[in-house]
Design an enzyme around this catalytic site. Structure first.
Site, short mmCIF file in Angstrom:
data_model
loop_
_atom_site.label_atom_id
_atom_site.label_comp_id
_atom_site.label_asym_id
_atom_site.label_seq_id
_atom_site.Cartn_x
_atom_site.Cartn_y
_atom_site.Cartn_z
N ASP A 289 63.10 8.90 122.07
CA ASP A 289 62.90 9.70 123.09
C ASP A 289 61.49 9.58 124.33
O ASP A 289 60.86 9.29 123.47
CB ASP A 289 62.91 11.31 122.39
CG ASP A 289 63.96 12.14 123.56
OD1 ASP A 289 63.22 11.76 124.99
OD2 ASP A 289 63.79 13.57 123.20
N ASP A 290 62.17 9.05 125.23
CA ASP A 290 60.89 9.40 126.24
C ASP A 290 60.28 8.34 125.92
O ASP A 290 59.03 7.84 126.46
CB ASP A 290 60.48 10.48 126.06
CG ASP A 290 60.57 11.60 127.13
OD1 ASP A 290 62.09 11.70 127.30
OD2 ASP A 290 60.41 13.09 127.35
N HIS B 94 71.44 18.00 122.86
CA HIS B 94 71.33 17.37 123.90
C HIS B 94 71.86 17.91 125.15
O HIS B 94 71.81 17.61 126.87
CB HIS B 94 69.79 16.60 124.35
CG HIS B 94 68.76 18.16 125.20
ND1 HIS B 94 67.45 16.88 126.06
CD2 HIS B 94 68.90 18.94 126.74
CE1 HIS B 94 67.72 17.58 127.24
NE2 HIS B 94 68.32 19.01 127.19
N CYS C 56 66.47 12.55 130.12
CA CYS C 56 67.24 12.80 128.80
C CYS C 56 69.24 13.46 128.43
O CYS C 56 70.27 12.28 128.34
CB CYS C 56 67.14 14.00 127.30
SG CYS C 56 65.01 13.85 127.70
N ASP D 95 67.01 6.63 125.62
CA ASP D 95 66.48 7.85 126.66
C ASP D 95 66.88 7.19 128.06
O ASP D 95 67.59 8.05 128.67
CB ASP D 95 67.02 8.96 126.00
CG ASP D 95 65.48 9.62 125.91
OD1 ASP D 95 64.69 9.06 125.72
OD2 ASP D 95 65.73 10.75 125.74
#
Length: 479
Positions: free
Chosen positions: A67-68, A163, A107, A323
């Site tokens: 994530d990121d 999400h 995201c 992502d």
């Protein structure tokens, strides 16, 4: 414009590509090392038949998202201060992609593009960049990677960050996943599991409003790693499985395993009504970020160890990516831009694919690919077909990876509010929030500093027109 099919440096391929590889001789290995003489994997039956009675024809699929995580945040991608031995080993055992992209710059739109195989702008939920409220989500009636593979005989599970909408209308179990364990929102505090709105956000399975949440106040990455390890070691019989493992690491807040004091302070601020507490604007450091990325690497290593111990390693396709591009403390050099931008640093992501039974190790691909391609690829490999009412925007890479077929040149398209981009071959058309059309030759200028628009007006016009044709097919952003 030249073809880019030759950008895959090959050591070994299965099936029909064996003779081609043997003739090719030496390729380029991960990290710039020279690969030895090609040694082909043993030919195997094609995996593309939807015959659930023959388990060996189709792989399990372990699809892991960070994530990121920035493009160069892994040591195998050039990070000078971050050590990621497990992901580096994964890259050496398969294919490391240098020019792989996320489906969007944040995201939830990227997750929409993965789950649907389509541009985020084709669905209402994909227009949120990212989803921040309960008004939109992934339509349960829309076919997904999970629902299509499940229809072809796969067991399906999602562990970690969803999400793509909130209860009661949206959840993984409404969109094709048999099992779900994780969080619905875009971020959560790693110990307390409090989300952006101060809500507790850790759930198991299909839950209804008023049901008790799943309580576990240990560090979140540890919990997800444990759950994923349990899943891959489970006896699935002859049924192949898809596991989407979506870590929140290294997304803010900047809290590593053991940082209970930092956690308590963020929780105090959340409960006091501070809407920016979880963003942790006053926290973090390069050192803390490094600690979190290295913890992600260890966690992936633990899941891969469990997979090996289960005896399924050879017949499991493992995919790892981020992502979207990196955030505040990411190491993105030499790329410009970060998360939320359509500059390279916002959408180019580390991407690794390993399938020991069919794909030889020590390969590096410079082919431009993006998230919807992986949906199309996994559906073909899993013997599932897309719904004709919802045509895919990605191109299957199965022939390229498994049979040495050339990829035809195409345009990769991105759109976010205020920005646009198209890549075709080495050329990238980009318009940022300043409104100026720019053109970059990424082979010579990955940093996007040498604007070639004035020198190549024909290329600029072609790519601009291509962007506008695709944009005209998509839903408009709400005002």
């Amino acid at each position: 414009m030249p073809s880019h099919a030759s950008h895959l440096s090959r050591r070994a391929l299965g099936g029909a590509a064996v003779a081609t590889v043997a003739a090719a001789g030496v390729g380029v290995g991960v990290g710039g090392a020279t690969a030895g003489t090609a040694q082909a994997a043993a030919p195997r039956e094609t995996p593309f038949r939807a015959d659930t009675g023959r388990r060996s024809r189709r792989p399990n699929i372990l699809f892991i998202l960070g994530d990121d995580l920035g493009w160069a945040d892994l040591s195998s991608y050039g990070a000078p201060h971050i050590r990621t031995p497990n992901l580096d080993r994964l890259a050496r055992q398969g294919v490391r992609f240098t020019d792989a992209y996320s489906g969007s710059a944040t995201c939830s739109p990227t997750r929409f593009s993965l789950y649907t195989g389509r541009y985020p702008g084709r669905t209402k939920g994909g227009l949120a960049e990212p989803i921040a409220d309960r008004s939109v989500g992934l339509d349960p009636n829309h076919p997904t990677l999970a629902s299509l593979l499940r229809g072809a005989g796969y067991a399906t599970a999602l562990i970690g960050k969803w999400h793509c909408g909130y209860l009661p209308d949206h959840s993984p179990t409404k969109s094709g996943w048999d099992e779900f364990f994780g969080n619905f929102g875009g971020a959560l505090e790693y110990y307390s599991k409090l989300g952006l709105g101060g809500e507790y956000d850790l759930y198991e399975g299909e839950v209804k409003e008023g049901d008790a949440e799943y309580k576990d106040l240990r560090y979140y990455t540890r919990i997800l790693t444990e759950r994923a390890s349990e899943y891959v070691k489970r006896d699935h019989g002859d049924q192949p499985w898809l596991l989407n493992l979506n870590f929140t690491t290294p997304h803010w807040p900047w809290i590593a395993d053991g940082d209970e004091e930092a956690s308590a302070e963020v929780v105090r601020r959340i409960k006091a009504g501070d809407k920016r507490a979880l963003f942790h604007d006053d926290g973090g450091s390069v050192e803390k970020y490094t600690e979190m990325v290295q913890d992600l690497d260890r966690s992936v290593g633990q899941v891969l160890k469990a997979l090996k111990e289960s005896g399924q390693e050879q017949d499991t396709l493992v995919f790892f990516a981020s992502d979207n591009g990196g955030e505040r403390f990411s190491y993105n050099w030499p790329l410009s831009g970060n998360k939320s931008s359509l500059q390279e640093g916002g959408i180019r992501v580390p991407t690794i694919v390993r399938w020991p039974a069919r794909i030889g190790g020590g390969q590096v691909s410079h082919e431009p690919v993006f998230t919807p391609d992986w949906t199309a690829t996994l559906l073909e490999i899993g013997g599932a077909r897309a719904d004709r009412s919802y045509p895919l925007d990605g191109t299957s890479l199965a022939g390229y990876l498994l049979r040495g077929e050339e990829l035809t040149q195409r345009e990769l398209f991105w759109r976010v509010r205020g920005e646009r981009a198209v890549r075709r071959g080495n050329w990238k058309y980009y318009r940022g929030k300043g409104g100026t059309d720019q053109l970059f030759d990424l082979a010579a200028d990955r940093r996007e500093q040498a604007d070639r628009a004035a020198d190549e007006p024909k290329v600029l016009a072609e790519l601009k027109a291509a962007w506008e044709r695709t944009d005209a097919e998509l839903l408009p952003y709400p005002s």
